[in-house]
Scaffold this motif. Structure first.
Motif, PDB file in Angstrom:
ATOM      1  N   GLU A 974       0.641  -1.220  -0.101  1.00 30.48           N
ATOM      2  CA  GLU A 974       0.057   0.092  -0.047  1.00 30.48           C
ATOM      3  C   GLU A 974       0.672   1.300   0.062  1.00 30.48           C
ATOM      4  OE1 GLU A 974      -3.174  -0.206  -0.488  1.00 30.48           O
ATOM      5  OE2 GLU A 974      -3.031  -2.420  -0.881  1.00 30.48           O
ATOM      6  N   VAL A 975       2.078   1.036   0.490  1.00 31.61           N
ATOM      7  CA  VAL A 975       2.850   2.202   0.624  1.00 31.61           C
ATOM      8  C   VAL A 975       3.128   2.707  -1.063  1.00 31.61           C
ATOM      9  CG1 VAL A 975       5.470   3.181   1.038  1.00 31.61           C
ATOM     10  CG2 VAL A 975       4.091   1.751   2.531  1.00 31.61           C
ATOM     11  N   TYR A 976       3.347   1.663  -1.777  1.00 31.12           N
ATOM     12  CA  TYR A 976       3.985   1.892  -3.042  1.00 31.12           C
ATOM     13  C   TYR A 976       2.522   2.101  -4.175  1.00 31.12           C
ATOM     14  CZ  TYR A 976       8.656   0.518  -1.808  1.00 31.12           C
ATOM     15  OH  TYR A 976       9.866   0.371  -1.274  1.00 31.12           O
ATOM     16  N   ARG A 977       1.273   1.787  -3.730  1.00 37.43           N
ATOM     17  CA  ARG A 977       0.235   1.462  -4.357  1.00 37.43           C
ATOM     18  C   ARG A 977      -0.231   2.702  -5.386  1.00 37.43           C
ATOM     19  NH1 ARG A 977      -2.726  -2.769  -5.221  1.00 37.43           N
ATOM     20  NH2 ARG A 977      -2.001  -3.554  -3.440  1.00 37.43           N
ATOM     21  N   PRO A 978      -0.225   4.201  -4.715  1.00 35.72           N
ATOM     22  CA  PRO A 978      -0.927   5.053  -5.450  1.00 35.72           C
ATOM     23  C   PRO A 978      -0.476   5.362  -6.847  1.00 35.72           C
ATOM     24  CG  PRO A 978      -0.479   5.766  -3.135  1.00 35.72           C
ATOM     25  CD  PRO A 978       0.199   4.295  -3.203  1.00 35.72           C
ATOM     26  N   ASN A 979       0.922   5.360  -7.176  1.00 29.80           N
ATOM     27  CA  ASN A 979       1.505   5.511  -8.443  1.00 29.80           C
ATOM     28  C   ASN A 979       0.841   4.290  -9.416  1.00 29.80           C
ATOM     29  OD1 ASN A 979       2.541   7.887  -7.900  1.00 29.80           O
ATOM     30  ND2 ASN A 979       4.650   6.902  -7.814  1.00 29.80           N
ATOM     31  N   ILE A 980       0.985   3.197  -8.739  1.00 28.79           N
ATOM     32  CA  ILE A 980       0.318   1.908  -9.524  1.00 28.79           C
ATOM     33  C   ILE A 980      -1.085   2.359  -9.991  1.00 28.79           C
ATOM     34  CG2 ILE A 980       0.236  -0.538  -9.694  1.00 28.79           C
ATOM     35  CD1 ILE A 980       3.098   0.375  -9.996  1.00 28.79           C
ATOM     36  N   THR A 981      -1.898   2.490  -8.841  1.00 29.85           N
ATOM     37  CA  THR A 981      -3.273   2.669  -9.129  1.00 29.85           C
ATOM     38  C   THR A 981      -3.536   3.474 -10.521  1.00 29.85           C
ATOM     39  OG1 THR A 981      -3.835   2.421  -6.881  1.00 29.85           O
ATOM     40  CG2 THR A 981      -5.473   3.202  -8.148  1.00 29.85           C
ATOM     41  N   ARG A 982      -2.813   4.780 -10.529  1.00 34.16           N
ATOM     42  CA  ARG A 982      -3.030   5.551 -11.896  1.00 34.16           C
ATOM     43  C   ARG A 982      -2.892   4.701 -13.034  1.00 34.16           C
ATOM     44  NH1 ARG A 982      -1.042   9.525  -8.323  1.00 34.16           N
ATOM     45  NH2 ARG A 982       1.261   9.106  -8.784  1.00 34.16           N
ATOM     46  N   LEU A 983      -1.866   3.842 -13.072  1.00 31.24           N
ATOM     47  CA  LEU A 983      -1.421   3.196 -14.182  1.00 31.24           C
ATOM     48  C   LEU A 983      -2.732   2.120 -14.336  1.00 31.24           C
ATOM     49  CD1 LEU A 983       2.361   2.449 -14.012  1.00 31.24           C
ATOM     50  CD2 LEU A 983       1.036   3.738 -15.830  1.00 31.24           C
ATOM     51  N   GLU A 984      -2.974   1.352 -13.570  1.00 28.03           N
ATOM     52  CA  GLU A 984      -4.073   0.405 -13.613  1.00 28.03           C
ATOM     53  C   GLU A 984      -5.555   1.062 -13.887  1.00 28.03           C
ATOM     54  OE1 GLU A 984      -2.458  -2.847 -10.094  1.00 28.03           O
ATOM     55  OE2 GLU A 984      -4.020  -1.317  -9.576  1.00 28.03           O
ATOM     56  N   GLU A 985      -5.812   2.249 -13.579  1.00 29.80           N
ATOM     57  CA  GLU A 985      -6.772   2.993 -14.174  1.00 29.80           C
ATOM     58  C   GLU A 985      -6.928   3.647 -15.391  1.00 29.80           C
ATOM     59  OE1 GLU A 985      -7.924   5.613 -10.811  1.00 29.80           O
ATOM     60  OE2 GLU A 985      -8.429   3.969  -9.366  1.00 29.80           O
ATOM     61  N   LYS A 986      -5.840   3.660 -16.087  1.00 34.26           N
ATOM     62  CA  LYS A 986      -5.802   4.367 -17.294  1.00 34.26           C
ATOM     63  C   LYS A 986      -6.086   3.093 -18.243  1.00 34.26           C
ATOM     64  CE  LYS A 986      -2.814   6.570 -20.693  1.00 34.26           C
ATOM     65  NZ  LYS A 986      -1.478   6.829 -21.034  1.00 34.26           N
ATOM     66  N   ILE A 987      -7.418   3.289 -18.978  1.00 36.00           N
ATOM     67  CA  ILE A 987      -7.685   2.300 -20.026  1.00 36.00           C
ATOM     68  C   ILE A 987      -7.143   2.937 -21.415  1.00 36.00           C
ATOM     69  CG2 ILE A 987      -9.500   1.360 -21.264  1.00 36.00           C
ATOM     70  CD1 ILE A 987     -11.165   1.458 -18.513  1.00 36.00           C
ATOM     71  N   VAL A 988      -6.389   1.785 -21.891  1.00 32.84           N
ATOM     72  CA  VAL A 988      -5.910   2.279 -23.216  1.00 32.84           C
ATOM     73  C   VAL A 988      -6.453   1.484 -24.500  1.00 32.84           C
ATOM     74  CG1 VAL A 988      -3.396   3.052 -22.495  1.00 32.84           C
ATOM     75  CG2 VAL A 988      -4.051   0.790 -23.198  1.00 32.84           C
ATOM     76  N   GLY A 989      -7.333   0.628 -24.081  1.00 35.88           N
ATOM     77  CA  GLY A 989      -7.778  -0.364 -25.198  1.00 35.88           C
ATOM     78  C   GLY A 989      -8.658  -1.255 -24.559  1.00 35.88           C
ATOM     79  N   TYR A 990      -9.333  -2.276 -25.533  1.00 37.39           N
ATOM     80  CA  TYR A 990     -10.187  -3.097 -25.125  1.00 37.39           C
ATOM     81  C   TYR A 990     -10.038  -4.409 -25.787  1.00 37.39           C
ATOM     82  CZ  TYR A 990     -12.874   0.537 -22.815  1.00 37.39           C
ATOM     83  OH  TYR A 990     -13.396   1.405 -21.994  1.00 37.39           O
ATOM     84  N   THR A 991      -9.931  -5.638 -25.283  1.00 33.38           N
ATOM     85  CA  THR A 991      -9.852  -6.976 -25.727  1.00 33.38           C
ATOM     86  C   THR A 991     -11.086  -7.717 -25.535  1.00 33.38           C
ATOM     87  OG1 THR A 991      -8.660  -8.967 -26.288  1.00 33.38           O
ATOM     88  CG2 THR A 991      -8.788  -7.950 -23.691  1.00 33.38           C
ATOM     89  N   LYS A 992     -11.347  -8.542 -26.654  1.00 37.97           N
ATOM     90  CA  LYS A 992     -12.468  -9.423 -26.756  1.00 37.97           C
ATOM     91  C   LYS A 992     -12.014 -10.864 -26.122  1.00 37.97           C
ATOM     92  CE  LYS A 992     -16.639  -7.923 -27.378  1.00 37.97           C
ATOM     93  NZ  LYS A 992     -17.941  -7.933 -26.460  1.00 37.97           N
ATOM     94  N   VAL A 993     -10.678 -11.085 -26.132  1.00 36.07           N
ATOM     95  CA  VAL A 993     -10.070 -12.429 -26.161  1.00 36.07           C
ATOM     96  C   VAL A 993      -9.016 -12.466 -25.044  1.00 36.07           C
ATOM     97  CG1 VAL A 993     -10.781 -13.077 -28.404  1.00 36.07           C
ATOM     98  CG2 VAL A 993      -8.381 -12.186 -27.939  1.00 36.07           C
ATOM     99  N   THR A 994      -8.685 -13.549 -24.652  1.00 36.77           N
ATOM    100  CA  THR A 994      -7.317 -13.687 -23.739  1.00 36.77           C
ATOM    101  C   THR A 994      -6.168 -13.351 -24.633  1.00 36.77           C
ATOM    102  OG1 THR A 994      -8.369 -15.318 -22.067  1.00 36.77           O
ATOM    103  CG2 THR A 994      -6.097 -14.940 -22.418  1.00 36.77           C
TER     104      THR A 994
END
Length: 1227
Positions: A974-994
């Motif tokens: 959790e100490v490191y999470r804030p910067n990671i959360t921003r990346l995890e919330e930035k959607i750059v595309g969508y996939t229909k498949v694995t």
């Protein structure tokens, strides 16, 4: 003498007729010129050379053709000459003025009748497309036109509106200088299968003969058949209608020319010459009948000159098609008329709906072979259905689409800015077809493909199908109905789209137009029983527009979806050889069977023991007994049976039985290749989504590792078995956590885990020496590697924690741990001054030093891969245990060893532990624990007082949701999470498949590798370096080891910035390199070679290549086929790799600099160029340019052999059995 006669004959013939002129004849009474065209298809305005929109650029360069204004100019010119005493002229039109451009789509029959009335044809016949607007549209047209419309083989009494029109008749009579000329119309009966109405059709020849008899009875001696049934049928009419003198046809868009050779039948050029103009057909009576057609789209106007004698006999004829190019003026009144309709065309037509980097070939070419516009349209149909989310948990419910080639009416030429307009689309697919899903059996689908192959050879070849989700091979040396020699279909109910053989008994959902579904072109695509059809939300235009708007640029190519072949003449011989070989194999099998029963009594007793065996090995050994035929050697089979007997009669659960001689006992916990999985992951090592976490589908993470390690350490403190925790390297690199925090987070988390020792991994060099030193100075445990020469890297040599080996202590017993690291690191990391020695030599030297200090127990802890670990165990006599990493190997004694070609990253590669026996007889266990913290290895060992390993066993511990996560580690996250959360919330595309990545990309084609390689090509495409062509670099190479993880499809299919960093953590710059085909071929051979190594990260994924590897061939000769995509071409297509040609290839900086041992820069005349974006940015940009991605396993990489792979599962079972036997029975 013979040559002289031939020469004299030629001279006489040449004197009689030179350019086939019409000469005066004493019998001549009637002479006239026939101007004719057919299949205008609403080309009211001039077009480009393909019949598509004439751009301003084309017009300025005089590269436009046809249009009614040019037709009018030529027709009027000949009519004016006739008025002034020249040869009389007739202008005839052979049907299909309807449909084909936005002009017709908007104005329909009104514009068609308006322009035909301006052209004033003497007669016109109906074409099948005159029914496109149903009976109502046709009646409106007939009532508006001023010219007679003829068709003799229609029965329309059940369509009263059509019956009452005063313009439709069987025939008409024209007059030239007092001579009457009958014109009989006809229309292909195949029109019936394409439309739903009550018009009935009779066969053409019968109807024409009946009408001709009526005309003859009226004293009409000259008869023209004017119709729309195709070139083949036109010739039949000429042959079998004795009263017909001339046949003027349409429908097949046939180009005839007497001054050029007739093209090969398989030539797909729509303007290929199909016969001479005129084509002369000789009737049984000897009467000659000319047959003509004038191509299509107003590009040509046919001109036929004829002379008849007083009895109506055709005595001479000649002619040629007139090319209506820019040299032919356009009539101003026609242009003015166009402008009255233009505003609506301009307003709607100029709407830009997409962009292309390539020429999109449509029109007649799609009736003969695969065309890239057909691929695009069919793909758009699949895409449209996919976006309706009818697939449930899968990417779609309909992965296949069919579209008739005849429905793709024109090409779309790439213009300067690549824009595709609504008008382009309307001209291409003008019919406004609805789209439907129909559920049909594989047998019905196969019949449809056979029908497609059949119609290709006919005049009415519009039914030849373009495809998406199918790869089909047609062999035209086979009889009709048996031409589909291969058909692969794309799966719908799957996580990763891939192809498999069409199964006749399975059912498939396919997308088709309502035209095809209603029986158009003779197709049957509805099952008689259990019918299922469903209307899509979009029609064909809507689907295509949606697809184009969802992709920034398209550059669809020829993908070998349709392969047309002929059987080689030697095929029967090849078959015979194969049969012979099979017979030989059968003989060998018989011999083996005989041998295997020589010791029947031994085998019988062995089988009895196996039958009574407990669960762990009984089923395995039973299967070996049943599958005896797979073992080439009977001795091998007998040894395995005996091994099973000994193993199963000796021990059931394989516990370690305490012995009096045990002096030291300990548990070693170990892991390797954690690759920055500080947080729990999904099953593939990717991001654990909330959805997965809530359903207990997540694994590993440092918090679970800490739980297990601390549990065993706590037990040891309370008097339990002592424990060591060792790590075999590669904690660096693999997730956004490391990309953001680098060595800081790595040292922090490892210090929390407190390993007793770790080895270096190659990825610890990912941030070069400068990124490794801070880590070494920050960690609180020894970091080991004995085979490094650091003399040229003094700062690294001086780092606090780095050593060759360390000495640990357990209950007063000293244990030496020696580290090692693969010398391949030199090729796997950025350039530095670290040198590497061979591991075995270095380990032996270090072991001698430890032995000299009285250390009796030695563990080799390192990062060189499973194969090298076994070599170390075999060749390092002082080593007692080998704990390895690097190859991400999963070992398990309770499952059979997987086939070598099994690309599952978690496939079992050997037993845990794997026992290696040295020459002295000493047994050394080798272990590894897969990767990504999913497992924690646990090996239990016992040594005697002399340091001899006397017992060992163990198993990997699966760190699933049943193992709690240590709160202290979670709090640190959790100490490191804030910067990671921003990346995890930035959607750059969508996939229909694995999107499958990770280890699977080191063994075979993976769809994430395809996607990333495509993004590299796309990045270059967007830099506009292709000049007149779509790109200058159509090929990209990407090492599979650079694709660090899969991207699982979550509930909404989102792909985040964090996913990209996890997948491509190295931030590689991208380069263009210009290399020869020979260099490229060598790279492909190296790719085939490294695939079989522990360090197999160099196995290449690619775009713009189709490669076949055959592992039955020798090393260096495994590339048996390599096709490369063209760059300097209007339509991307594949051709054989040329060793002497040069290719621009896009690669990562890592590969360019020799990573994984590749040489991708030419020694002579090297050329490289840095791209504007690195791999992460290129991938992100590609995703942002597409609404959804759903990459397939396309067959870019085909792997053949080795031949004995089928039996390898059972051989590997034997390895487990024998290894376990050695370990357990003889101790």
């Amino acid at each position: 003498m013979r040559l002289l006669c031939i020469f004299e004959f030629c001279m006489v013939f040449a004197a009689l007729i030179r350019a086939n002129p019409i000469e005066n004849s004493i019998n001549q009474v009637t002479e006239f010129t026939i101007l004719h065209n057919n299949d205008i298809h609403a080309r009211f305005e001039q077009t480009n050379k393909y019949g598509a929109v004439c751009t301003q650029e084309d017009a300025n360069m005089n590269k436009c053709f046809g249009g009614v204004a040019r037709v009018a100019h030529v027709v009027r010119k000949y009519r004016e000459e006739a008025k002034n005493g020249g040869t009389p002229v007739l202008y005839l039109n052979a049907g299909d003025t309807f449909t084909g451009t936005l002009w017709f789509t908007i104005f329909k029959d009104k514009i068609a009748s308006t322009f035909l009335n301006k052209l004033q044809p003497d007669v016109l016949c109906l074409g099948n497309h005159e029914f496109d607007e149903d009976i109502e549209g046709l009646v409106s047209f007939l009532n508006a036109v001023d010219s007679p419309v003829v068709v003799s083989n229609l029965e329309y009494s059940k369509e009263p509106d059509l019956a009452t029109t005063n313009k439709l008749s069987n025939s008409t009579v024209l007059e030239i200088n007092g001579t009457k000329i009958g014109v009989i119309g006809y229309l292909t009966p195949k029109t019936k299968q394409d439309y739903i109405n009550k018009v009935e059709f009779n066969e053409e020849i019968t109807s024409i003969n009946a009408e001709a008899a009526k005309l003859k009875a009226q004293g009409i001696n000259i008869i023209i058949a004017l119709g729309h049934s195709g070139y083949q049928k036109d010739q039949d009419i000429a042959r079998d209608c004795p009263d017909v003198d001339i046949v003027i046809g349409g429908h097949s868009h046939t180009y005839l020319d007497a001054n050029q050779p007739v093209a090969d039948k398989n030539d797909a050029n729509p303007e290929a010459v199909r016969g001479p103009y005129p084509t002369t057909v000789v009737q049984k009576s000897g009467k000659k009948v000319p047959v003509v057609q004038a191509y299509t789209n107003t590009k040509y106007l046919g001109k036929l000159q004829v002379k008849f004698d007083a009895f109506g006999n055709l005595i001479q004829f000649a002619g040629e098609p007139i090319l209506l190019n820019a040299s032919v003026p356009q009539e101003q009144d026609m242009l003015d008329l166009l402008d009255t309709f233009r505003p609506n065309i301009t307003a709607k037509g100029k709407q830009v709906i997409g962009h292309t980097k390539v020429h999109l070939e449509g029109g007649s070419i799609c009736r003969l072979r695969e065309c890239n516009l057909g691929n695009l349209i069919a793909d758009s149909m699949v895409y449209s259905r996919m976006l309706e989310n009818k697939g449930g948990e899968y990417w779609t419910d309909a992965a296949i689409a069919l579209i008739a080639g005849g429905g793709i009416r024109t090409s779309i030429k790439k213009i300067a800015d690549g824009s595709i307009t609504f008008r382009d689309m309307a001209d291409t697919i003008p019919f406004e077809n609805r789209l439907l899903v129909t559920r049909i059996s594989g047998k019905t689908l196969l019949n449809a493909l056979e029908h497609s192959a059949s119609v290709r050879n006919k005049d009415s070849n519009g039914g030849f199908q373009q495809l998406s989700g199918i790869r089909v091979e047609y062999n035209y040396d086979m009889p009709e109905g048996q031409r589909v020699t291969s058909a692969l279909v794309l799966c719908a109910q799957c996580s990763v789209p891939s192809y498999s053989k069409l199964n006749e008994t399975e059912f498939y959902n396919i997308i088709v137009t309502d035209f095809l579904l209603n029986g158009g072109d003779g197709f049957n695509l509805i099952e008689k029983q259990d019918q299922f059809t469903e209307l899509l939300e979009n029609d064909d235009k809507g689907a295509l527009q949606q697809y184009l708007e969802g992709h920034s640029f398209i550059y669809t190519g020829m993908e070998n979806r349709i392969v047309i072949t002929k059987s080689p003449e030697t095929e029967p011989k090849k078959t015979q050889k194969r049969n012979g070989k099979n017979n030989s194999n059968n003989k060998e099998a018989v011999t083996t069977t005989r041998c295997s029963y020589r010791n029947r009594s031994l085998l019988s007793s062995s089988v009895s023991v196996i039958a009574a065996a407990p669960y762990d090995f009984g089923p395995v050994c039973w299967r070996i007994v049943r599958e005896e035929h797979l073992f080439r050697s009977s001795m091998t089979y007998q040894l395995i049976i005996v091994a099973c007997t000994l193993l199963l009669s000796h021990t059931y659960a394989n516990p370690i039985t305490p012995k009096a001689s045990v002096a030291t006992e300990l548990i070693i916990l170990h892991n390797n290749d954690m690759h920055a999985r500080f947080e729990q992951t999904n099953k593939n090592g990717g991001t654990c989504s909330k959805e997965d976490a809530n359903t207990d589908k997540c694994y590993g993470g440092f918090a679970r590792v800490a739980t297990e390690v601390r549990k065993y350490r706590e037990e040891a403190k309370k008097g339990g078995t002592p424990v060591l925790y060792l790590n075999a390297g590669d904690t660096y690199t693999g997730t956004a956590w490391f990309s953001v925090f680098k060595d800081n987070i790595t040292s922090a988390f490892l210090n929390m885990l407190q390993p007793d020792a770790i080895s270096l991994g190659n990825h610890e060099f990912d941030k070069n020496v400068e990124g490794l030193i801070p880590f070494l100075n920050a960690v609180e445990f020894p970091v080991l590697a004995c085979n490094l020469d650091l003399s040229k890297e003094p700062d690294l040599a001086a780092a606090k924690s780095l050593a060759n080996s360390t000495i640990l202590e357990s209950n007063g017993v000293q244990i030496g741990v020696i580290g090692y690291l693969t010398p391949d690191t030199k090729d796997l990391s950025f350039q530095n001054n670290v040198e590497f020695a061979e591991e075995i030599v270095s380990i032996n030297a270090e072991a001698q030093k430890l032995k000299a200090q009285g250390i009796k127990i030695i563990i080799a802890l390192g990062h060189s891969g499973y194969q090298k670990d076994q070599d170390i165990a075999r060749e390092c006599p002082d080593v007692d245990i080998v704990i390895g990493g690097h190859s991400h190997t999963y070992l398990d004694a309770n499952q059979p060893v997987a086939d070598k070609n099994d690309a599952n990253p978690e496939a079992v590669r050997g037993p845990y532990p794997t026992t290696v026996v040295q020459k002295s007889g000493k047994k050394v266990p080798v272990v590894q624990a897969y990767a990504y913290t999913k497992y924690l290895g646990k090996i239990h060992v016992q040594f005697d007082a002399e340091g001899n390993l006397i017992e060992f066993d163990g198993a990997p511990i699966l760190l699933n949701a049943s193992i709690s996560q240590d709160q202290e580690l979670l709090d640190l996250l959790e100490v490191y999470r804030p910067n990671i959360t921003r990346l995890e919330e930035k959607i750059v595309g969508y996939t229909k498949v694995t999107l499958e990545g990770g280890n699977i990309c080191r063994l075979r084609e993976c769809n994430l590798g395809n996607l990333i390689a495509d993004s590299m090509v796309h990045a270059r495409v967007l830099e506009y370096k292709g000049g007149d062509y779509w790109t200058d670099a159509p090929i990209a190479l990407l090492q599979g080891g650079g694709i660090r993880a899969s991207i699982d499809k979550n509930s909404i299919g989102s792909i985040t910035g964090s996913d990209i960093i996890t997948t491509l953590p190295f931030e590689n710059a991208l380069y263009l390199t210009r290399i020869t085909g020979k260099t490229l071929h060598a790279a492909l051979e190296r790719s085939a070679y490294v695939r079989n190594l522990d360090s197999n990260g160099g196995f290449l994924q690619f775009a713009g290549l189709h490669v076949e590897y055959n592992y039955d061939m020798e090393e260096g000769h495994r590339v048996t086929s390599a096709l490369v995509r063209c760059a300097q071409c209007n339509v991307p297509s594949y051709s054989n790799l040329n060793m002497s040609a040069y290719y621009n290839v896009i690669v990562s900086e890592f590969l360019l600099n020799g990573g994984d041992g590749y040489v991708l820069i030419e020694e002579n005349n090297p050329h490289t160029e840095l791209l504007q974006k690195n791999d992460q940015f290129a991938f992100g940009e590609y995703l942002e340019a597409r609404h959804y991605v759903y990459p397939e396993i396309e067959g870019r990489i085909v792997i053949i052999g080795p031949k004995d792979a089928a039996g390898s599962i059972f051989g590997s079972v034997a390895l487990i059995v024998l290894s376990s036997l050695i370990t357990r029975f003889f101790n």
